[in-house]
Design a protein around this motif. Structure first.
Motif, PDB file in Angstrom:
ATOM      1  N   GLY A   1       0.780  -1.226   0.000  1.00  0.00           N
ATOM      2  CA  GLY A   1       0.000   0.000   0.000  1.00  0.00           C
ATOM      3  C   GLY A   1       0.813   1.279   0.000  1.00  0.00           C
ATOM      4  N   VAL A   2       0.134   2.360  -0.332  1.00  0.00           N
ATOM      5  CA  VAL A   2       0.771   3.674  -0.409  1.00  0.00           C
ATOM      6  C   VAL A   2      -0.026   4.671   0.412  1.00  0.00           C
ATOM      7  N   LEU A   3       0.680   5.468   1.168  1.00  0.00           N
ATOM      8  CA  LEU A   3       0.043   6.572   1.893  1.00  0.00           C
ATOM      9  C   LEU A   3       0.544   7.866   1.273  1.00  0.00           C
ATOM     10  N   ALA A   4      -0.357   8.654   0.707  1.00  0.00           N
ATOM     11  CA  ALA A   4       0.033   9.944   0.127  1.00  0.00           C
ATOM     12  C   ALA A   4      -0.256  11.022   1.155  1.00  0.00           C
ATOM     13  N   ARG A   5       0.804  11.673   1.624  1.00  0.00           N
ATOM     14  CA  ARG A   5       0.643  12.684   2.662  1.00  0.00           C
ATOM     15  C   ARG A   5       0.916  14.051   2.077  1.00  0.00           C
ATOM     16  N   GLY A   6       0.100  15.016   2.428  1.00  0.00           N
ATOM     17  CA  GLY A   6       0.450  16.345   1.967  1.00  0.00           C
ATOM     18  C   GLY A   6      -0.717  17.283   1.901  1.00  0.00           C
ATOM     19  N   GLU A   7      -0.421  18.475   1.422  1.00  0.00           N
ATOM     20  CA  GLU A   7      -1.396  19.535   1.412  1.00  0.00           C
ATOM     21  C   GLU A   7      -2.534  19.210   0.447  1.00  0.00           C
ATOM     22  N   LYS A   8      -3.586  19.997   0.554  1.00  0.00           N
ATOM     23  CA  LYS A   8      -4.755  19.800  -0.276  1.00  0.00           C
ATOM     24  C   LYS A   8      -4.472  20.187  -1.715  1.00  0.00           C
ATOM     25  N   GLY A   9      -5.249  19.605  -2.614  1.00  0.00           N
ATOM     26  CA  GLY A   9      -5.181  20.049  -4.007  1.00  0.00           C
ATOM     27  C   GLY A   9      -3.878  19.725  -4.701  1.00  0.00           C
ATOM     28  N   THR A  10      -3.287  18.563  -4.393  1.00  0.00           N
ATOM     29  CA  THR A  10      -2.035  18.211  -5.062  1.00  0.00           C
ATOM     30  C   THR A  10      -2.170  16.897  -5.805  1.00  0.00           C
ATOM     31  N   ALA A  11      -3.349  16.644  -6.346  1.00  0.00           N
ATOM     32  CA  ALA A  11      -3.572  15.480  -7.201  1.00  0.00           C
ATOM     33  C   ALA A  11      -3.403  14.152  -6.472  1.00  0.00           C
ATOM     34  N   LYS A  12      -3.452  14.159  -5.137  1.00  0.00           N
ATOM     35  CA  LYS A  12      -3.344  12.887  -4.416  1.00  0.00           C
ATOM     36  C   LYS A  12      -4.480  11.948  -4.832  1.00  0.00           C
ATOM     37  N   SER A  13      -5.692  12.464  -4.703  1.00  0.00           N
ATOM     38  CA  SER A  13      -6.850  11.632  -5.017  1.00  0.00           C
ATOM     39  C   SER A  13      -6.936  11.329  -6.497  1.00  0.00           C
ATOM     40  N   THR A  14      -6.653  12.343  -7.319  1.00  0.00           N
ATOM     41  CA  THR A  14      -6.716  12.139  -8.761  1.00  0.00           C
ATOM     42  C   THR A  14      -5.797  11.001  -9.173  1.00  0.00           C
ATOM     43  N   ALA A  15      -4.568  11.018  -8.661  1.00  0.00           N
ATOM     44  CA  ALA A  15      -3.605   9.981  -9.026  1.00  0.00           C
ATOM     45  C   ALA A  15      -4.094   8.618  -8.559  1.00  0.00           C
ATOM     46  N   ALA A  16      -4.588   8.562  -7.308  1.00  0.00           N
ATOM     47  CA  ALA A  16      -5.021   7.275  -6.772  1.00  0.00           C
ATOM     48  C   ALA A  16      -6.168   6.708  -7.607  1.00  0.00           C
ATOM     49  N   ARG A  17      -7.139   7.571  -7.928  1.00  0.00           N
ATOM     50  CA  ARG A  17      -8.298   7.068  -8.666  1.00  0.00           C
ATOM     51  C   ARG A  17      -7.936   6.652 -10.078  1.00  0.00           C
ATOM     52  N   SER A  18      -6.969   7.389 -10.659  1.00  0.00           N
ATOM     53  CA  SER A  18      -6.663   7.092 -12.057  1.00  0.00           C
ATOM     54  C   SER A  18      -5.893   5.787 -12.191  1.00  0.00           C
ATOM     55  N   LEU A  19      -5.348   5.300 -11.071  1.00  0.00           N
ATOM     56  CA  LEU A  19      -4.621   4.027 -11.124  1.00  0.00           C
ATOM     57  C   LEU A  19      -5.541   2.889 -11.550  1.00  0.00           C
ATOM     58  N   ARG A  20      -6.808   3.069 -11.232  1.00  0.00           N
ATOM     59  CA  ARG A  20      -7.794   2.054 -11.547  1.00  0.00           C
ATOM     60  C   ARG A  20      -7.719   1.561 -12.999  1.00  0.00           C
ATOM     61  N   GLU A  21      -7.526   2.505 -13.907  1.00  0.00           N
ATOM     62  CA  GLU A  21      -7.535   2.150 -15.328  1.00  0.00           C
ATOM     63  C   GLU A  21      -6.279   1.397 -15.747  1.00  0.00           C
ATOM     64  N   LEU A  22      -5.269   1.397 -14.875  1.00  0.00           N
ATOM     65  CA  LEU A  22      -3.983   0.842 -15.290  1.00  0.00           C
ATOM     66  C   LEU A  22      -3.732  -0.554 -14.753  1.00  0.00           C
ATOM     67  N   LEU A  23      -4.598  -1.027 -13.881  1.00  0.00           N
ATOM     68  CA  LEU A  23      -4.330  -2.324 -13.270  1.00  0.00           C
ATOM     69  C   LEU A  23      -4.564  -3.444 -14.269  1.00  0.00           C
ATOM     70  N   PRO A  24      -3.669  -4.420 -14.291  1.00  0.00           N
ATOM     71  CA  PRO A  24      -3.856  -5.534 -15.223  1.00  0.00           C
ATOM     72  C   PRO A  24      -5.143  -6.277 -14.886  1.00  0.00           C
ATOM     73  N   PRO A  25      -5.833  -6.799 -15.899  1.00  0.00           N
ATOM     74  CA  PRO A  25      -7.070  -7.530 -15.629  1.00  0.00           C
ATOM     75  C   PRO A  25      -6.797  -8.782 -14.804  1.00  0.00           C
TER      76      PRO A  25
END
Lengths: 332, 629
Positions: B39-63
């Protein structure tokens, strides 16, 4: 229908009015936080806004406000009907202002399942919550800083994802919940958590009016309104119609507005100079500047738009930690 | 029947279109290649694409084998425990009379991603459920004599903003990697980012289509790396190198070693190699160490000399440059005194804040409370919190299914005979049981502060203010309400009525002067007034009264010596407000001749006694690299 004080009859408070109008022009600005004392027309302005809002098409009878043209965000049963080729009944209605009372429980906000009935009758029924009503509309929270933490968490979840998820008691249910969040607060009673603060696109400070003439005018108009709301609204009818047309024109123009590289650079430099957290500030400033340009009838953003937009979008995002005033920027 | 649907989809921003945030992207790619990293813990200020990056990983996972898409499950902060770990399936119970397990979010996330936004705000017991399952790869539910277990192997991705409170070190340690994210500082990069975002907002569908090729390439590369992973080898002496890195950075336990070696293998696979190099290790080490080392710079040793011909050249300027600059040591408590410090009304500045230990006693009464926070454990008056038992008392509408069915069970034969066929279980009003829950709530902190002249001596007020400030910071994170009474000269004054604006309290604190005599009795009297009002407003409150004084009362009301009078007042206060907890913080300078007056005060209040220095929490682990540019 309750009588609403006309937006155009509000004396002064130009920043407040402008920030609300910008949010109507581009709902993507995701809201306004109104900070200030009691009795400064905060709630009046928000309620009056309802009159200026455009119409949207919704699937008739759907508690989740599904857009008949967007299957991706439809409520599950509506999407199933859409997929089955049904001709969905469409109704046009104004964008709605939904009020979230401070005392609202989490169930009331996210929606709930009537478990007792389910157990006795063997059927699950979902009661949609306020987030379902507020989808594609405005969610208004008076005294947002007094909201219970759990409700704040729920608001953050749906504001971040545009989706409300109900996860409890053997049920898992999601529906689209994209709303413009408008909140008021009196900073004396406690600050907002930084994440929630950041979800408000714009922030304005309101104060009581300064000149005696203005204050007298407020009282006079209020008295006239209370004496006879209908004739008062009628008296302001023409101005209201003008404003409504201007807003409608700006809504049409807004997607056409362009910003040059120079404008973008100026936005980025401002954000860096002020030391804002993250990038949402830049994004919101650009959106607000575009909405302002559209409001002024232009299809290109100017530096003047950026100035005005930055004053609404940046102040509440300046990088500061809790207690920074006291600790200095590097402590804690 | 309800349509259960989890796929309300928004167009999600593509991973390959994210500008900057290279470290976060690397960490996410590596856990996608090797989920065993933990797992990964992304720590940091608001509005730095933490959530965007995490959610976009979904499309990249092998089936998955069989071609299905891996799940991407978001854990909402408001989720009830039942829904996370699973619960009894009540439809099956009611309609078919069958006890069946209905899987929760953890089961759904199996072989996919479990994403928790603001993981530090999640109730502690939920965090433990999630991290426990993430580590063991299975979820075990023990409920009322029923035991269920199922596989729960998921990639855990969490985000947090450390301003809102830390995760406990034990919980931090369970994340394989952690990344500190912050905004981009190059105007040019910010402009590029704005343009991308603008394009995406204007036409998400077209934007995603334009990045489809890049996304497909990335997904293919992750898939290939995952296939190659089992071929990747790490040599013996590099294992030694990893151990050296961990021991140099004083990492407790072995999770860091594992995360580094698994991460380095994933990185080698990602780069298309079958051998791990020292550079790979140096590249991933910061990801595994950030959240496991004490404050200060990471100490990354130079790579070892290669032992065989195939070894890589032994230098890594890049990794060395990645290491953060050493942080400045904590500033000393007392700065030089400002001019005029010896004047009677002296405003001393606030010393450096520190993290405080727990000062309240745990008390668990049976009073349900509304509201939320992170201090005192309490029965819950809402549907939030941990389900501890059931009750026949009604009122909150929080139905306990298992207990209700149990209550109805003995009557089933009779009821079925009376009612005829229909539902499998016949439930009557009298069977209904509700859940009793426990949760943490915020508390009410009342500071009673000695502002007398004796507090100014030897700059004691500097230290005292530091202690109050530290308690205020703690109060902010625990969502407490605070109020402050100051006594000095002849009187006491409520300088801050109860508020949740802890910031206001901190501002007031900075301006607080010292000088004059010590009217301790008056201070306790004002405290009583504040308590009375607060308890009238919310009788369920457990106030925590923190008295900061050296106890040298020298101004009283009556004929008794002021000190004896103060002790009498303290006893009266304790008797009058049995619900309140009292803490006395002794501000007497250590080493000097101690009068022990504050200690007597604590005894009279039946409270806990601390010296200022005792308030410090033992600082086990803090965050190494919370750098801000």
């Amino acid at each position: 229908m309750m009588n609403v004080y006309p937006f155009v009859a509000i004396v002064g408070q130009e920043m407040l009015k402008k920030s609300l109008i910008l949010n109507v022009i581009n709902p993507g600005l995701s809201g306004v936080l109104i900070r200030g004392d009691k009795g400064t027309a905060k709630s009046t302005a928000v309620r009056a806004l309802a009159d200026l809002l455009p119409e949207i098409a919704v699937v008739d009878g759907d508690p989740f406000q599904s857009d008949p043209a967007d299957p991706k965000t439809m409520a599950p049963d509506v999407r199933a009907r859409f997929a089955a080729g049904e001709d969905l009944p469409v109704r046009r209605r104004k964008v709605r202002v939904v009020e979230l009372p401070i005392s609202a429980t989490e169930d009331r906000v996210v929606g709930t399942l009537d478990l007792e009935r389910a157990l006795k009758e063997g059927r699950k029924t979902i009661e949609p919550g306020l987030l379902a009503s507020a989808h594609r509309g405005i969610l208004y929270v008076d005294e947002v800083n007094l909201l219970d933490d759990h409700v704040v968490d729920v608001l953050l979840d749906s504001a971040a994802m545009g989706v409300n998820t109900v996860e409890r008691e053997g049920i898992s249910f999601s529906h689209a919940a994209r709303f413009t969040l408008i909140g008021t607060m009196n900073p004396e009673e406690g600050e907002l958590r930084p994440q929630l603060l950041d979800r408000f696109g714009l922030c304005v400070h309101v104060a009581g009016l300064n000149t005696p003439q203005e204050r007298v005018e407020v009282v006079k108009r209020r008295a006239a309104f209370e004496e006879n709301p209908e004739s008062f609204a009628e008296r302001w009818g023409e101005e209201t119609a003008h404003l409504r047309d201007a807003v409608a024109a700006a809504i049409r123009l807004c997607p056409e507005v362009r910003a040059s590289d120079e404008i973008l650079l100026s936005i980025a430099e401002r954000a860096l100079k002020l030391g804002v957290d993250g990038h949402r500030a830049d994004i919101v400033t650009l959106k607000a500047a575009k909405a302002l340009a559209a409001w002024n009838g232009r299809d290109a953003v100017t530096l003047v738009d950026v100035d005005a937009a930055a004053s609404l979008a940046l102040a509440h995002r300046m990088r500061r930690r809790p207690f920074e005033d006291v600790l200095g920027p590097h402590a804690a | 029947m309800v349509v259960i649907d989890r796929e309300v989809v928004n167009w999600s921003y593509p991973f390959s279109a994210i500008v900057g945030q290279d470290e976060l992207k690397l960490a996410l790619v590596l856990v996608a290649v090797n989920p065993a990293i933990g797992g990964v813990l992304a720590r940091g200020e608001k509005g730095t694409a933490k959530s965007t990056a995490a959610r976009s990983l979904r499309e990249l996972l092998p089936p998955l084998p069989g071609g299905a898409r891996p799940a991407f499950v978001t854990l909402p902060l408001g989720a009830a425990e039942d829904m996370v770990v699973g619960a009894l399936d009540f439809e099956a119970a009611v309609r078919e009379g069958e006890i069946r397990f209905q899987p929760g979010l953890l089961a759904r996330a199996d072989r996919g991603v479990l994403y928790v936004d603001e993981v530090n705000l999640l109730d502690d017991h939920l965090v433990e459920c999630v991290l426990g399952a993430a580590e063991s790869g299975e979820n075990v539910v023990e409920r009322e004599g029923q035991s269920f277990r199922h596989a729960a192997r998921f990639i855990l991705i969490g985000t947090m903003n450390p301003e809102e409170g830390e995760l406990r070190p034990q919980l931090l340690d369970r994340f394989g990697f952690a990344v500190a994210v912050s905004g981009e500082t190059e105007p040019g990069v910010r402009v590029a980012l704005l343009r991308r975002r603008e394009e995406f907002d204007a036409a998400p569908e077209a934007f995603c289509a334009a990045h489809a090729d890049a996304e497909a390439d990335l997904a293919a590369r992750i898939g290939a790396a995952r296939d190659r992973l089992h071929e990747v080898r790490i040599s013996e002496h590099l294992c030694g190198f990893i151990a050296e890195i961990c021991s140099r950075n004083h990492v407790a336990g072995h999770r860091a070693d594992l995360a580094i070696s698994r991460g380095a293998m994933a990185f080698a696979a990602w780069e298309g190699r079958a051998d791990v190099t020292a550079d790979d290790i140096l590249k991933v080490a910061p990801l595994a160490l950030l959240h496991r080392t004490r404050a200060g710079a990471l100490d990354l040793p130079p790579p070892p000399e290669p032992r065989d011909a195939a070894g890589e050249p032994a230098s890594s300027p890049e990794a060395a440059a990645d290491a953060p600059p050493p942080q400045e040591p904590d500033s000393p408590m007392a700065a030089p005194p400002p001019p005029g410090a010896e004047l009677q009304d002296d405003v001393q500045e606030t010393g450096a804040a520190f993290s405080v230990r727990r000062i309240e006693r745990q008390s668990l009464d049976r009073v349900p409370r509304i509201g939320s926070g992170r201090r005192a454990r309490s029965r819950s008056a809402s549907k939030q919190g941990r389900y501890v038992k059931s009750t026949a008392a009604r009122g909150r509408g929080d139905l306990a299914l298992d207990a209700t069915i149990r209550a109805a069970a003995p009557f089933q034969q009779a009821r079925r005979a009376a009612a005829g066929p229909g539902l499998a279980i016949h439930i009557r009003e009298a069977d209904i049981r509700e859940k009793v829950r426990e949760r943490r709530v915020g508390s009410f902190l009342l500071f009673v502060v000695d502002g007398s002249g004796s507090m100014g001596a030897q700059r004691r007020m500097v230290e005292t203010k530091a202690a109050i400030l530290s308690l205020l910071l703690d109060a902010y994170q625990k969502r407490d309400t605070v109020a402050m009474v100051v006594f000095r000269g002849r009187t006491a004054e409520v300088v801050l009525p109860p508020t949740s604006s802890v910031e206001r309290a901190a501002k007031l604190l900075a301006e607080l002067p010292v000088g004059g005599r010590t009217p301790l009795t008056a201070g306790l009297g004002e405290a009583a007034g504040v308590l009375r009002q607060a308890l009238r407003k919310d009788p369920t409150l457990i106030p925590l009264v923190v008295v900061m004084t050296d106890g040298r009362a020298n101004a009283g009301f009556g004929t008794q010596p002021p000190h004896a009078e103060a002790l009498r007042a303290a006893e009266a206060l304790r008797e009058r407000y049995p619900a309140a907890q009292f803490v006395v913080v002794d501000t007497e300078v250590p080493g000097a001749v101690r009068l022990g007056l504050a200690n007597k005060l604590a005894a009279a209040l039946d409270g806990t006694y601390f010296q200022v220095a005792d308030l410090r929490a033992e600082d086990l682990v803090s965050i190494a690299k919370e750098h801000r540019p």
